[in-house]
Each structure stands twice: as structure tokens, then as C-alpha cells.
Design a protein around this motif. Structure first.
Motif, PDB file in Angstrom:
ATOM      1  N   ALA A  13       0.837  -1.198   0.000  1.00 52.40           N
ATOM      2  CA  ALA A  13       0.000   0.000   0.000  1.00 52.40           C
ATOM      3  C   ALA A  13       0.870   1.246   0.000  1.00 52.40           C
ATOM      4  N   GLY A  14       0.491   2.202  -0.811  1.00 53.35           N
ATOM      5  CA  GLY A  14       1.271   3.418  -0.961  1.00 53.35           C
ATOM      6  C   GLY A  14       2.282   3.369  -2.094  1.00 53.35           C
ATOM      7  N   GLY A  15       2.483   2.193  -2.633  1.00 55.65           N
ATOM      8  CA  GLY A  15       3.443   2.024  -3.713  1.00 55.65           C
ATOM      9  C   GLY A  15       2.857   2.361  -5.073  1.00 55.65           C
ATOM     10  N   SER A  16       3.658   2.112  -6.098  1.00 57.00           N
ATOM     11  CA  SER A  16       3.286   2.463  -7.471  1.00 57.00           C
ATOM     12  C   SER A  16       3.528   1.289  -8.417  1.00 57.00           C
ATOM     13  N   LEU A  17       2.768   1.285  -9.475  1.00 58.96           N
ATOM     14  CA  LEU A  17       2.969   0.353 -10.586  1.00 58.96           C
ATOM     15  C   LEU A  17       2.629   1.078 -11.874  1.00 58.96           C
ATOM     16  N   ARG A  18       3.264   0.658 -12.953  1.00 58.73           N
ATOM     17  CA  ARG A  18       2.890   1.160 -14.257  1.00 58.73           C
ATOM     18  C   ARG A  18       2.479  -0.007 -15.132  1.00 58.73           C
ATOM     19  N   LEU A  19       1.258   0.008 -15.564  1.00 58.76           N
ATOM     20  CA  LEU A  19       0.754  -1.003 -16.465  1.00 58.76           C
ATOM     21  C   LEU A  19       0.957  -0.543 -17.897  1.00 58.76           C
ATOM     22  N   SER A  20       1.213  -1.504 -18.758  1.00 57.16           N
ATOM     23  CA  SER A  20       1.360  -1.229 -20.177  1.00 57.16           C
ATOM     24  C   SER A  20       0.388  -2.084 -20.964  1.00 57.16           C
ATOM     25  N   CYS A  21      -0.049  -1.553 -22.075  1.00 56.41           N
ATOM     26  CA  CYS A  21      -0.924  -2.301 -22.979  1.00 56.41           C
ATOM     27  C   CYS A  21      -0.376  -2.115 -24.383  1.00 56.41           C
ATOM     28  N   ALA A  22       0.219  -3.169 -24.906  1.00 60.99           N
ATOM     29  CA  ALA A  22       0.789  -3.131 -26.247  1.00 60.99           C
ATOM     30  C   ALA A  22      -0.236  -3.637 -27.245  1.00 60.99           C
ATOM     31  N   ALA A  23      -0.402  -2.907 -28.323  1.00 56.47           N
ATOM     32  CA  ALA A  23      -1.401  -3.248 -29.326  1.00 56.47           C
ATOM     33  C   ALA A  23      -0.740  -3.586 -30.650  1.00 56.47           C
ATOM     34  N   SER A  24      -1.324  -4.518 -31.328  1.00 60.06           N
ATOM     35  CA  SER A  24      -0.900  -4.822 -32.684  1.00 60.06           C
ATOM     36  C   SER A  24      -1.868  -4.147 -33.639  1.00 60.06           C
ATOM     37  N   GLY A  25      -1.443  -3.939 -34.852  1.00 57.42           N
ATOM     38  CA  GLY A  25      -2.345  -3.342 -35.821  1.00 57.42           C
ATOM     39  C   GLY A  25      -1.990  -1.910 -36.136  1.00 57.42           C
ATOM     40  N   ARG A  26      -2.186  -1.539 -37.376  1.00 54.39           N
ATOM     41  CA  ARG A  26      -1.767  -0.223 -37.828  1.00 54.39           C
ATOM     42  C   ARG A  26      -2.728   0.881 -37.425  1.00 54.39           C
ATOM     43  N   THR A  27      -3.916   0.519 -36.971  1.00 55.25           N
ATOM     44  CA  THR A  27      -4.913   1.545 -36.677  1.00 55.25           C
ATOM     45  C   THR A  27      -5.003   1.866 -35.194  1.00 55.25           C
ATOM     46  N   PHE A  28      -3.982   1.480 -34.433  1.00 55.98           N
ATOM     47  CA  PHE A  28      -4.007   1.723 -32.995  1.00 55.98           C
ATOM     48  C   PHE A  28      -4.308   3.178 -32.673  1.00 55.98           C
ATOM     49  N   SER A  29      -3.688   4.070 -33.400  1.00 55.34           N
ATOM     50  CA  SER A  29      -3.821   5.491 -33.090  1.00 55.34           C
ATOM     51  C   SER A  29      -5.234   6.009 -33.303  1.00 55.34           C
ATOM     52  N   SER A  30      -6.086   5.215 -33.946  1.00 54.37           N
ATOM     53  CA  SER A  30      -7.464   5.647 -34.204  1.00 54.37           C
ATOM     54  C   SER A  30      -8.416   5.308 -33.065  1.00 54.37           C
ATOM     55  N   TYR A  31      -7.968   4.470 -32.140  1.00 51.98           N
ATOM     56  CA  TYR A  31      -8.849   3.959 -31.102  1.00 51.98           C
ATOM     57  C   TYR A  31      -8.773   4.770 -29.824  1.00 51.98           C
ATOM     58  N   THR A  32      -9.905   4.840 -29.157  1.00 48.24           N
ATOM     59  CA  THR A  32      -9.893   5.219 -27.752  1.00 48.24           C
ATOM     60  C   THR A  32      -9.452   3.999 -26.950  1.00 48.24           C
ATOM     61  N   MET A  33      -8.576   4.208 -26.003  1.00 45.31           N
ATOM     62  CA  MET A  33      -8.065   3.117 -25.173  1.00 45.31           C
ATOM     63  C   MET A  33      -8.582   3.293 -23.751  1.00 45.31           C
ATOM     64  N   GLY A  34      -8.943   2.182 -23.159  1.00 46.12           N
ATOM     65  CA  GLY A  34      -9.463   2.230 -21.801  1.00 46.12           C
ATOM     66  C   GLY A  34      -8.819   1.187 -20.915  1.00 46.12           C
ATOM     67  N   TRP A  35      -8.855   1.458 -19.626  1.00 43.03           N
ATOM     68  CA  TRP A  35      -8.449   0.481 -18.617  1.00 43.03           C
ATOM     69  C   TRP A  35      -9.651   0.201 -17.713  1.00 43.03           C
ATOM     70  N   PHE A  36      -9.872  -1.065 -17.470  1.00 45.85           N
ATOM     71  CA  PHE A  36     -10.923  -1.515 -16.563  1.00 45.85           C
ATOM     72  C   PHE A  36     -10.289  -2.475 -15.563  1.00 45.85           C
ATOM     73  N   ARG A  37     -10.992  -2.744 -14.501  1.00 45.02           N
ATOM     74  CA  ARG A  37     -10.496  -3.708 -13.528  1.00 45.02           C
ATOM     75  C   ARG A  37     -11.645  -4.531 -12.967  1.00 45.02           C
TER      76      ARG A  37
END
Length: 122
Positions: A13-37
Motif C-alpha cells: 500500500a502506498g506504492g506504485s505500478l505502471r501497467l502497459s498495454c501493447a497493441a498490434s495493428g496499424r490503426t491503434f492510433s485511431s482507437y480510444t483506449m481504456g483500462w478496466f479492472r
């Protein structure tokens, strides 16, 4: 589009993490990206989202002030920087992509990653 989430782990508790989401496909920049849990026994909930150009970001109240979503379209990657983590942040975190989404609505996203587990100990 295929999504691969990573960066989860065990943190105090109190610490940090950085999550990454790597995408394949040339149209990545066209998408809205979301994080859910999703925590055990609970429904999947919205955490954060970022529009295609990174100009607009959305956060759940539980994430505001502690989490930061960002994206690097050159690397086809979205990030979720999580600071001041709490035990109640423990969950499997999923990244998602979609066009014309309602940022907080999971069913408006078309593509999902496999999830990465975050465990925050007290």
C-alpha cells in the motif's frame, strides 16, 4: 487489434505500478483506449480512458489524483501509471480499445487484452 497487458504485480500500500498495454495493428492510433479492472466477486469497473490523440482523458472517481493514463502511438502502447495504491485497488486490470466508445462503458469497447493482476498488500 490484439492487446497485451503487462506490468501487474504485488506491491505494498502506498506504492506504485505502471501497467502497459501493447497493441498490434496499424490503426491503434485511431482507437480510444481504456483500462478496466475486476476484483474477485465484483463486476468489471471503469478505471480510465484516453482518446485517440491523447487529448482527452477520463477517470473514475477512485482513480482521480492517483492514476494517470497516457499513450504513445508511435509505440502502439497505452500506459496506466498508478500511484498511492490501496488494497482496494487489487484486481485484474484489463485494457480495451474501441471506436466511438462511451469511455466508461465496457460494452462499447471492441477489443480486450487478457488482463494483468495487481495485488496491493496492506
Amino acid at each position: 487489434v490484439q492487446l497485451q497487458a503487462s506490468g501487474g504485480g504485488l506491491v505494498q500500500a502506498g506504492g506504485s505500478l505502471r501497467l502497459s498495454c501493447a497493441a498490434s495493428g496499424r490503426t491503434f492510433s485511431s482507437y480510444t483506449m481504456g483500462w478496466f479492472r475486476q476484483a474477485p466477486g465484483k463486476e468489471r469497473e471503469f478505471v480510465a480512458a484516453i482518446t485517440w490523440g491523447g487529448g482527452t482523458k477520463y477517470y473514475a472517481d477512485s482513480a482521480k489524483g492517483r492514476f494517470t493514463i497516457s499513450r504513445d502511438n508511435a509505440k502502439n502502447t497505452t500506459y496506466l501509471q498508478m500511484n498511492s495504491l490501496k488494497p482496494e485497488d487489487s484486481a485484474v486490470y484489463y485494457c480495451a480499445a474501441g471506436y466511438r466508445v462511451f469511455p466508461g462503458a465496457a460494452n462499447s469497447y471492441s477489443y480486450w487484452g487478457q488482463g494483468t493482476l495487481v495485488t496491493v498488500s496492506s
